[in-house]
Design a protein around this motif. Structure first.
Motif, PDB file in Angstrom:
ATOM      1  N   ASN A  91       0.809  -1.209   0.000  1.00 44.81           N
ATOM      2  CA  ASN A  91       0.000   0.000   0.000  1.00 44.81           C
ATOM      3  C   ASN A  91       0.843   1.261   0.000  1.00 44.81           C
ATOM      4  OD1 ASN A  91      -2.465  -1.192  -0.125  1.00 44.81           O
ATOM      5  ND2 ASN A  91      -2.712  -1.370   2.087  1.00 44.81           N
ATOM      6  N   THR A  92       1.912   1.260  -0.771  1.00 41.66           N
ATOM      7  CA  THR A  92       2.765   2.444  -0.857  1.00 41.66           C
ATOM      8  C   THR A  92       1.953   3.647  -1.307  1.00 41.66           C
ATOM      9  OG1 THR A  92       4.640   1.063  -1.419  1.00 41.66           O
ATOM     10  CG2 THR A  92       4.845   3.376  -1.903  1.00 41.66           C
ATOM     11  N   ASN A  93       2.042   4.733  -0.557  1.00 44.24           N
ATOM     12  CA  ASN A  93       1.346   5.961  -0.903  1.00 44.24           C
ATOM     13  C   ASN A  93       2.293   7.129  -0.779  1.00 44.24           C
ATOM     14  OD1 ASN A  93      -1.367   4.882  -1.210  1.00 44.24           O
ATOM     15  ND2 ASN A  93      -1.261   4.506   0.975  1.00 44.24           N
ATOM     16  N   GLN A 128      -1.143  13.478   5.943  1.00 47.44           N
ATOM     17  CA  GLN A 128      -0.892  13.803   4.542  1.00 47.44           C
ATOM     18  C   GLN A 128       0.606  13.872   4.242  1.00 47.44           C
ATOM     19  OE1 GLN A 128      -3.371  13.799   2.203  1.00 47.44           O
ATOM     20  NE2 GLN A 128      -4.417  13.029   4.020  1.00 47.44           N
ATOM     21  N   TYR A 129       1.373  14.456   5.159  1.00 48.21           N
ATOM     22  CA  TYR A 129       2.821  14.478   4.961  1.00 48.21           C
ATOM     23  C   TYR A 129       3.390  13.062   5.010  1.00 48.21           C
ATOM     24  CZ  TYR A 129       3.538  19.534   4.991  1.00 48.21           C
ATOM     25  OH  TYR A 129       3.553  20.873   4.649  1.00 48.21           O
ATOM     26  N   PHE A 130       2.816  12.213   5.864  1.00 46.05           N
ATOM     27  CA  PHE A 130       3.275  10.827   5.934  1.00 46.05           C
ATOM     28  C   PHE A 130       2.969  10.100   4.633  1.00 46.05           C
ATOM     29  CE2 PHE A 130       2.713   6.321   7.014  1.00 46.05           C
ATOM     30  CZ  PHE A 130       3.948   6.053   7.589  1.00 46.05           C
ATOM     31  N   GLU A 131       1.787  10.387   4.058  1.00 49.47           N
ATOM     32  CA  GLU A 131       1.429   9.785   2.781  1.00 49.47           C
ATOM     33  C   GLU A 131       2.433  10.207   1.697  1.00 49.47           C
ATOM     34  OE1 GLU A 131      -2.126   7.496   1.326  1.00 49.47           O
ATOM     35  OE2 GLU A 131      -1.092   7.848   3.202  1.00 49.47           O
ATOM     36  N   ALA A 132       2.768  11.492   1.703  1.00 45.03           N
ATOM     37  CA  ALA A 132       3.752  11.995   0.739  1.00 45.03           C
ATOM     38  C   ALA A 132       5.116  11.343   0.967  1.00 45.03           C
ATOM     39  CB  ALA A 132       3.860  13.514   0.860  1.00 45.03           C
ATOM     40  N   TYR A 133       5.490  11.198   2.220  1.00 44.59           N
ATOM     41  CA  TYR A 133       6.755  10.538   2.576  1.00 44.59           C
ATOM     42  C   TYR A 133       6.801   9.113   2.037  1.00 44.59           C
ATOM     43  CZ  TYR A 133       9.485   7.674   5.917  1.00 44.59           C
ATOM     44  OH  TYR A 133      10.313   6.751   6.503  1.00 44.59           O
ATOM     45  N   SER A 134       5.669   8.429   2.090  1.00 49.07           N
ATOM     46  CA  SER A 134       5.602   7.043   1.635  1.00 49.07           C
ATOM     47  C   SER A 134       5.863   6.911   0.146  1.00 49.07           C
ATOM     48  CB  SER A 134       4.228   6.446   1.969  1.00 49.07           C
ATOM     49  OG  SER A 134       3.978   6.490   3.349  1.00 49.07           O
TER      50      SER A 134
END
Length: 279
Positions: free
Chosen positions: A34-36, A129-135
């Motif tokens: 689930n890479t995001n 959201q920043y974590f999603e971008a980090y992923s």
């Protein structure tokens, strides 16, 4: 999307499982199915986390011309709005950026709202959201930048509520791009100590074990995850990978067949078939 890096990351020198797990920092989110993460769009706006980033570094442009036009209109409104109206526009912008999968931009605007009206959930919306971008970070430099921002905001969440285990789990994973990845491993273990059935912590610890060349430990994590949620297809997929790397080919084959019976996702099924061919 569903495959680990071609070469499993070898452990750095250090003592104990945490040091070995912490070596798995090449993929910001552990390389899970689930890479995001951050996806580029062409609209302009005050997004510090994206400054100086080329389209090549953010390869997943998802905004149509109509969506870009709508975003530009909202950005213009944001720049002139005042007070409560500005926060409303910021929230709308965050949602729109989220819909086109530009997660760092969404995080920026949610952060503006949180700064005006701080609270656990407000900080967590921005942090997520920043974590999603980090992923999705395409480069190590970008992973460190976005991971640092996610850590900063998750720390604000935990200051409000130290028992927010979802924030603590994500913070642990974001620490994998820091100078102290072992702290991230320990944090994930703290989550499991508080909630032994925490799916996200089990999954991420399994991925880290697999990437740090500990397939037997990964099997333990993914088997526990399968007990908690027998229909977690991503966990089952990596259980099959872990079993295969542990030399348990028949068990791996049965696990991959179970994944095929539970999912019709074409990307996942392609990966499953590739793994079955290897067996």
């Amino acid at each position: 999307m569903f495959l680990l890096p071609k070469g499993v990351v070898k452990p750095k020198e250090g003592k104990g499982e945490a040091a070995r797990d912490a070596a798995a920092t090449s993929a910001p989110n552990g390389g899970g199915p689930n890479t995001n993460g951050s996806k580029t769009e062409a609209s302009s706006g005050p997004v510090p986390a994206s400054q100086g980033v080329t389209a090549q570094q953010q390869p997943h442009t998802m905004a149509s011309a109509e969506q870009r036009k709508g975003l530009n209109t909202l950005v213009a409104r944001y720049r002139t709005a005042q007070g409560a109206a500005k926060l409303t526009v910021a929230t709308d912008l965050a949602k729109q950026y989220q819909s086109v999968q530009r997660f760092d931009s969404a995080g920026y605007y949610y952060e503006q709202v949180a700064q005006a009206k701080p609270g656990e959930q407000a900080w967590k919306r921005a942090a997520d959201q920043y974590f999603e971008a980090y992923s999705f970070a395409a480069t190590e430099e970008r992973a460190k930048m976005l991971g640092g921002k996610a850590r900063e905001l998750y720390e604000k969440v935990l200051k409000q509520n130290p028992q927010n285990l979802d924030a603590k789990t994500n913070l642990g994973m974001a620490l994998m791009a820091s100078e102290n990845p072992v702290q991230g491993i320990m944090m994930l273990r703290e989550v499991l100590a508080a909630d032994p059935k925490n799916e996200k912590a089990l999954y991420n610890l399994g991925i880290l074990a697999l990437q740090s060349n500990q397939p037997d430990k990964a099997v333990e994590r993914f088997e526990e995850l399968a007990k908690v949620n027998p229909k977690n297809v991503n966990g089952l997929f990596y259980l099959g990978v872990s079993l295969a790397q542990s030399g348990k080919k028949e068990q791996a084959r049965q696990t991959f067949q179970k994944v095929k019976s539970l999912s019709n996702d074409p990307g996942l099924l392609t990966s499953v078939n590739e793994e079955l061919q290897k067996l």
